[in-house]
Design an enzyme around this catalytic site. Structure first.
Site, mmCIF file in Angstrom:
data_model
loop_
_atom_site.group_PDB
_atom_site.id
_atom_site.type_symbol
_atom_site.label_atom_id
_atom_site.label_comp_id
_atom_site.label_asym_id
_atom_site.label_seq_id
_atom_site.Cartn_x
_atom_site.Cartn_y
_atom_site.Cartn_z
ATOM 1 N N SER A 18 67.854 42.819 59.313
ATOM 2 C CA SER A 18 68.151 41.562 58.460
ATOM 3 C C SER A 18 68.783 41.067 59.226
ATOM 4 O O SER A 18 68.757 40.598 60.817
ATOM 5 C CB SER A 18 68.648 42.351 57.060
ATOM 6 N N HIS A 45 64.137 40.842 56.847
ATOM 7 C CA HIS A 45 64.442 39.756 56.574
ATOM 8 C C HIS A 45 63.860 38.642 57.009
ATOM 9 O O HIS A 45 64.341 38.162 57.836
ATOM 10 C CB HIS A 45 65.571 39.915 55.600
ATOM 11 N N ASP A 138 70.643 45.791 51.063
ATOM 12 C CA ASP A 138 69.042 46.480 51.677
ATOM 13 C C ASP A 138 68.872 47.733 52.113
ATOM 14 O O ASP A 138 69.133 47.286 53.373
ATOM 15 C CB ASP A 138 67.897 45.112 51.146
#
Lengths: 197, 273
Positions: A18, A45, A138
Site C-alpha cells: 500500500s 492499494h 490489510d
C-alpha cells in the site's frame, strides 16, 4: 529469522502493498531474473476510479510486462499480474483469476487480505507471500492464512518502510519467516529462481 | 477461525436447489465461499446450523439471498463507460429506432438503472425508452424501486457523475431526507422492476440493449455460457450487450455471434442470430 532451505516446489508468489510500496515493487520487478518461473500476483492499494496508468507505470522498468487480468483468465507461469482498480482479485482452484465487486475489506477494493487468503487456499505450502510498506492492517490476516497453510511469509523490514503499519500488523498477527529489506527480497527471488534452473 | 470446505459449499448449494429452486451450483467458488462464510459469521451459524435453519425456516431464504448476492454498486461506475453509452451506443440505436427497450439484468439496488434514467433524461429521450430491471432478490428490488440511498454514498456518485460530464448539478436529482438521498421518482417512470432469476428464468422479452455489468463474474464458465445464450436470444439482431470492464466473453460458445464494439468498456453487438 529462520533459514528455510529453498526448493523448486513453489507455484506462485503473491505480493501485497500500500502506501510507500510503489518504489519497492518497481525495484523487485526491475531486478527479477529473466525467465522467472513463477507467476507473480500483486494486490496493491490504488485509487478506485483510476483504471489506467498503474500497470503502465509498473511496467516501465519491469523485466516482464505487468497485466491486469480479466475475470476467469488463466494464470500463466512467469507472468506478473496486478489487481485491477475497484475489483477484488482472488485465485480459483483451477489456477484462474476471479474478480469481484463485493464490499470493501479494510476500507479497500482491491483488498490484500482477499488476494492473499485465496492464494493461500489454492497454493497452500507452495506459495511465497510478501507484504510491503503500507498504512493500514490489510494483508495481516492474509499473511496469517498463508502461514497457517504452510506457505512462506516475508514482510518488508519495518525500518525501511515509508509507513510500517502493514508489515507490523502482519508480524503481530502471525509468524513471519523472513523480515527483509527490498534488496534482500530481490536476492531471495534470485535464489528462488536458481532452484528451477 | 471459521472456514468451510468445497464439499460443504456443494452440500449447501445442492440443498438450496432441491428445496427452493435457486441454483447456486454453478457460482464461482471463491466469491460463493466468501458470501456463505459471511452469512455464517453474521448469523453465528455452523454449516450444520445453516442447513438446519434453511430447512426449518423457509422465510430465512430471502434473508439468505439478500446477504449472498453482492449488492454493492455505485452510480455512474466507470464514467468513461457512460460517456461511450451517451456518445456512441445510444445514438447508434436511435438512428434506427425512435423507441427502444433496455434490460438491466441483475439490477441490484438500482444505481445503474437510475444512472441510465438520468442520462436518458439529459439526452431528452427518457420518454422513448422502456426499461425492465430484474434481480432474483426481492428485498433488493424494493430498495431499487424506492430510489433512496444513504447520503454518504452521494460523494462517490457525484464524483462519478462529474467525470461522466453530466449536464446538470447532481444534487438536482435528489432531496435529502433524514440522512438519505431520495431521488425524484419521475426518473423511474418507464422502468418496471421484476423478480427474475438469470440462472433458472426464461426469456421474457426482446431488447435493443442489455446491461449486465459485474454480475456474471459471480458465475462459473458453464453458467456464463448459458446466460450468454439467454442474452443472445433476448437481443434483437444488432442489439448491444454491456458487461463489466474486467469481464470477458471470449471463451463463451456464443462469443462468435457478437462483435466487440468497445473493448475498453466491454460493449458487444449481436451480429448473428
Amino acid at each position: 529469522m529462520k533459514k528455510i532451505s529453498l526448493n523448486n516446489s513453489y507455484k506462485a508468489v503473491v505480493i501485497g502493498g500500500s502506501a510507500g510500496s510503489f518504489q519497492g515493487v518497481v525495484k523487485i520487478l526491475a531486478q527479477l531474473p529473466k525467465g522467472f518461473p513463477l507467476p507473480i500476483i500483486m494486490c496493491l492499494h490504488r485509487l478506485k476510479h483510476v483504471r489506467n496508468g498503474f500497470v503502465e507505470a509498473l511496467s516501465i522498468k519491469s523485466v516482464v510486462q505487468v497485466t491486469e487480468p480479466h475475470d476467469k483468465e488463466n494464470i500463466k507461469k512467469g507472468s506478473v499480474y496486478l489487481a485491477p482498480a475497484n475489483y477484488h482479485m482472488s485465485v480459483e482452484l483451477g489456477h484462474s483469476f476471479a474478480l469481484s465487486t463485493e464490499e470493501m475489506v479494510n476500507n479497500s477494493r482491491p483488498a490484500i487480505d482477499i488476494t492473499l487468503s485465496s492464494c493461500a487456499f489454492v497454493y497452500k505450502e507452495k506459495l511465497v507471500g510478501i507484504l510491503l510498506s503500507g498504512a493500514n492492517k490489510d494483508g495481516a490476516l492474509g499473511m496469517k492464512h498463508i502461514h497457517d497453510r504452510n506457505g512462506l511469509t516475508i514482510v518488508q523490514e519495518p525500518t525501511e518502510c515509508m509507513i510500517d503499519t502493514m508489515p507490523k500488523a502482519a508480524l503481530a498477527a502471525t509468524e513471519i519467516d523472513y523480515v527483509m529489506k527490498v534488496d534482500q527480497i530481490v536476492e531471495f527471488l534470485k535464489e528462488l529462481d536458481k532452484q528451477y534452473r | 477461525m471459521l472456514d468451510i470446505d468445497i464439499a460443504d459449499l456443494k452440500r449447501i448449494s445442492e440443498f438450496i436447489y432441491q428445496k427452493y429452486h435457486y441454483d447456486f451450483r454453478n457460482y464461482a467458488m471463491s466469491s460463493f465461499k466468501r458470501r456463505v462464510l459471511r452469512i455464517m459469521e453474521l448469523k453465528k451459524l455452523s454449516v450444520e446450523g445453516l442447513l438446519k435453519k434453511l430447512n426449518d425456516s423457509p422465510p430465512f431464504i430471502n434473508e439468505f439471498l439478500d446477504e449472498l448476492t453482492v449488492n454493492v454498486t455505485e452510480m455512474f461506475r466507470d464514467p468513461s463507460f457512460w460517456r461511450v453509452m451517451r456518445e456512441e451506443i445510444l445514438p447508434a440505436i436511435m438512428l434506427n429506432h425512435k423507441q427502444f427497450k433496455i434490460w438491466h439484468a441483475g439490477c441490484s439496488s438500482g444505481e445503474e438503472v437510475l444512472s441510465m434514467c438520468i442520462m436518458l433524461k439529459e439526452m431528452g429521450v427518457l420518454h422513448d425508452v422502456t426499461m425492465i430491471a430484474t434481480d432474483l432478490d426481492v428485498n433488493i428490488l424494493e430498495r431499487a424501486k424506492a430510489a433512496t440511498y444513504p447520503i454518504k454514498n452521494m460523494e462517490l456518485n457525484e464524483k462519478n457523475y462529474i467525470r461522466f460530464q453530466g449536464t446538470k448539478s447532481f444534487k438536482d436529482y435528489y432531496q435529502e431526507e433524514n440522512g438519505m438521498a431520495v431521488f425524484n421518482k419521475d426518473l423511474l417512470m418507464n422502468v418496471s422492476f421484476r423478480r427474475h432469476d438469470l440462472v433458472v428464468g426464461d426469456i421474457f422479452n426482446k431488447f435493443d440493449l442489455i446491461l449486465c455489468r459485474n454480475v456474471m463474474i459471480y458465475f462459473n464458465q458453464t453458467l456464463q455460457n448459458e446466460v450468454l445464450k439467454k442474452f443472445h436470444e433476448s437481443l434483437f439482431k444488432y442489439g448491444y450487450l454491456a458487461i463489466g470492464s474486467k469481464e470477458s466473453l471470449i471463451w463463451c460458445d456464443y462469443a462468435n455471434r457478437f462483435i466487440v464494439v468497445n473493448n475498453e468498456e466491454k460493449i458487444y453487438k449481436k451480429i448473428k442470430d
